[in-house]
Enzyme design. Structure first.
Site, short mmCIF file in Angstrom:
data_model
loop_
_atom_site.label_atom_id
_atom_site.label_comp_id
_atom_site.label_asym_id
_atom_site.label_seq_id
_atom_site.Cartn_x
_atom_site.Cartn_y
_atom_site.Cartn_z
N GLU A 68 0.81 -1.23 0.00
CA GLU A 68 0.00 0.00 0.00
C GLU A 68 0.84 1.28 0.00
OE1 GLU A 68 -0.89 -2.66 1.84
OE2 GLU A 68 -2.91 -3.13 1.12
N HIS A 95 -11.51 -4.09 9.50
CA HIS A 95 -12.04 -3.77 8.17
C HIS A 95 -13.29 -2.90 8.23
CE1 HIS A 95 -9.33 -6.86 6.70
NE2 HIS A 95 -9.63 -6.54 5.47
#
Lengths: 328, 325
Positions: free
Chosen positions: A60, A129
């Site tokens: 990322e 999440h």
């Protein structure tokens, strides 16, 4: 105007901008061949080819950093992070590089780039999440932060983000991808940054919200209307720049304000907006500003208890009723 | 038998290497003086000892190639062509500085020179170099990105992510590790399981070589070869240049973790006098010429200090400028 989903409106914005400007490129985990985890990039690889639509490793920080470099080199990259939760792995490139390169180098280079990422809770995805990290980005000078509530805004804001010469964090709410609304087909339809939308006019109280919270606030306002309470719902559209003018003008008229935020309450954006209202509208306020926030807990999985951690239509309505009933 | 210098480059270029190394050293030593006087504040990481790397490497690149570096980068900017006066003014925090006094010692930048920045988060420049290389490749430009970094950066995630990425996307990046053997006070073998840094690229299928970073000619040849390799293949290449900083990590560091004996060994390998000796031995320059080069460098640096001293401070209102377009 055709009706379409928030997802398809974003997809339309990506396609239109990639057709319009050959320097627009996009990459991220599974965005090309797999067409995106949430299918926002559907059809892009087929239309624009693998030079412009690229899958990446699960890295990322580098997904964002390569976009920073490509933007410095004159391209208009759109990086997708699979979810906002993974942006935490990219915070060095976002905060230390993307947000600072222009100013620390004396304004000698622009970063026309977008980092797209779905966020928000409510799908029983557990603590890692389900986060709402919008305050993190809003706190950092040098970034613009957009977070659309409706399909039309999803299209218009994403197109503006791609055309903007500043680095933009573009948040998309996972629970809004399937929501539907009318979306202008005009490829020049743009929604400017820093202009909140008054989703619903009202006279008794102002509800300030963004993204999915604006949709819930609209529902709460419809419910309250039946009780004779008229709410004005302001959807911020962009958190940075923040349209304080529209907020203040509304609160000056209604004298009451509820700020709704999906993120954690402590040191969250709701506190900032409440303080800004307090500083600017003290004379006209008929009651203290109320906040409806996500609970200050790591998100639990079980849907029964996850629900109470996120503002809901009824919690927003209850907050407005309390505000109306309070005598000061 | 060492190759004769004249077989490698014409005299004026050989002499330019010397001029650039001397100017770099004089500039850095002047910075130290200005720091002790309080004219330069904040962090100050000096390059003294490592000159052969920046000078040799810059000469091995094309002018269109991007250069990115870390925070020990004043000479890299100056050798690329940045005006020493504006670099010194930046260090003084003046409005005439390269970045209007917003960057400071660690954040020099000049897009006209394709000098794409000094970065102060260790390893932050790796992905950015890949992105610049991607933009060059995407547009079919004949340029590569040269990414300088220290031995301390090779254990950051971005190092591994970016090496993998550069090879995977076939990006024209030349990675140049300036291994001065210490990340602040931690010696390489205490931070890296495999202290031979260039060998770490095999996991990413990137060819690598090691070069003596105290020898400007060796660095020049290695970088010229590496840059050509990158241009020819469109793939990344990796160079580890072993070198030494004669000062501490920053002005705040007395470098007590290094022995006097070790320091002496490296001092005897000082790239400037050793190169001067070769120039003299091979009849490329006379002592009088070398003395004149030193005098000129000192004059340039004095002028840079004078310019910085006389330059105005930034206006208070400038804090809100240059953040957004």
């Amino acid at each position: 105007m055709p009706e379409m989903t928030y997802r398809d409106a974003l997809n339309m914005a990506l396609k239109e901008e990639m057709r319009r400007d050959p320097s627009v490129v996009t990459w991220g985990e599974d965005v090309a061949l797999y067409e995106g985890s949430f299918k926002v990039t559907r059809g892009l690889l087929a239309e624009f080819g693998e030079e412009r639509v690229k899958d990446t490793p699960i890295s990322e920080n580098t997904i964002v950093g390569v976009a920073v470099g490509a933007a410095m080199g004159g391209l208009r990259p759109i990086a997708e992070l699979m979810t906002v939760n993974f942006a935490l792995l990219a915070m060095d490139q976002i905060v230390d590089h993307m947000a600072k390169i222009r100013s620390m180098f004396g304004g000698q280079v622009n970063l026309p780039m977008v980092v797209r990422m779905p966020g928000g809770g409510g799908s029983q995805l557990g603590a890692q999440h389900s986060q709402s990290l919008e305050t993190y980005f809003m706190h950092c000078p040098g970034l613009y932060v957009a977070y659309p509530a409706t399909p039309a805004d999803a299209k218009g804001l994403l197109k503006s983000a791609i055309r903007d010469n500043n680095p933009v964090i573009f948040l998309e709410h996972e629970l809004l991808y399937n929501s539907k609304g009318e979306v202008p087909e005009d490829p020049e339809f743009l929604v400017p940054f820093g202009q909140a939308s008054v989703m619903r006019p009202g006279t008794d109280a102002t509800i300030v919200a963004y993204a999915r919270m604006s949709i819930l606030a609209q529902q709460a306002a419809a419910e309250l209307e039946n009780d004779g309470i008229s709410c004005e719902v302001i959807d911020l559209r962009t958190l940075t720049p923040l349209d304080t003018e529209t907020i203040m003008a509304s609160v000056q008229r209604t004298g009451r304000a509820v700020v709704v935020e999906e993120c954690w309450r402590t040191a969250g954006l709701g506190g900032h907006i409440a303080a800004t209202i307090g500083e600017n509208c003290f004379d006209t306020l008929r009651a203290p500003v109320k906040r409806v926030s996500g609970l200050d807990v790591p998100m639990p999985y079980s849907r029964k208890i996850e629900r109470i951690c996120i503002p809901q239509t009824e919690t927003i309505a209850a907050a407005v009723r309390e505000l109306m009933a309070a005598k000061y | 038998m060492e190759t004769k210098l004249r077989a490698i480059l014409p005299d004026h270029e050989l002499i330019r290497f010397y001029e650039q190394m001397v100017l770099s050293r004089e500039f850095e030593e002047s910075c130290a003086e200005q720091y002790t006087k309080g004219h330069i504040t904040g962090f100050l990481h000096l390059y003294s000892g490592q000159e052969a790397v920046a000078v040799g490497a810059t000469a091995g690149l094309h002018r269109d190639d991007y250069i990115l570096s870390a925070y020990r980068e004043h000479p890299q900017a100056i050798i690329r062509g940045a005006d020493p006066r504006r670099v010194m003014a930046e260090l003084f925090g003046k409005s005439t500085g390269l970045c209007k006094g917003k960057g400071g010692s660690m954040h020099l930048f000049d897009p006209d020179l394709n000098f794409m920045g000094g970065y102060a988060i260790v390893g932050g420049q790796f992905p950015i170099a890949c992105g610049l290389a991607f933009s060059a490749k995407f547009r079919g430009e004949d340029r590569i990105a040269a990414c300088f970094f220290g031995d301390g950066a090779v254990n950051q995630g971005t190092f591994h992510e970016s090496l993998n990425w550069a090879r995977l996307w076939e990006l024209p990046v030349l990675f140049i590790c300036e291994n001065n053997f210490y990340g602040i006070g931690t010696e390489v073998h205490r931070s890296s399981a495999l202290a031979s840094i260039h060998r770490r690229t095999c996991g990413y299928d990137i060819p690598a070589e090691k070069v003596d970073g105290m020898d400007v000619i060796a660095v020049y040849k290695a970088v010229k070869y590496g840059a050509e390799k990158v241009r020819e293949t469109g793939m990344p290449y990796f160079i580890e240049a072993t070198t030494y900083r004669f000062r501490g990590h920053s002005m705040a560091d007395p470098a007590k973790y290094r022995s006097a004996a070790e320091h002496e060994v490296w001092k005897s390998r000082d790239p400037i006098p050793n190169y001067a000796k070769r120039l003299l031995e091979e009849g490329i320059a006379t002592q009088a010429q070398l003395d004149a080069i030193l005098a000129k460098a000192q004059e340039t640096v004095q002028e840079a200090v004078r310019f910085a001293e006389e330059s105005p401070w930034p206006e208070d209102a400038s804090v809100y400028e240059d953040i957004y377009v």
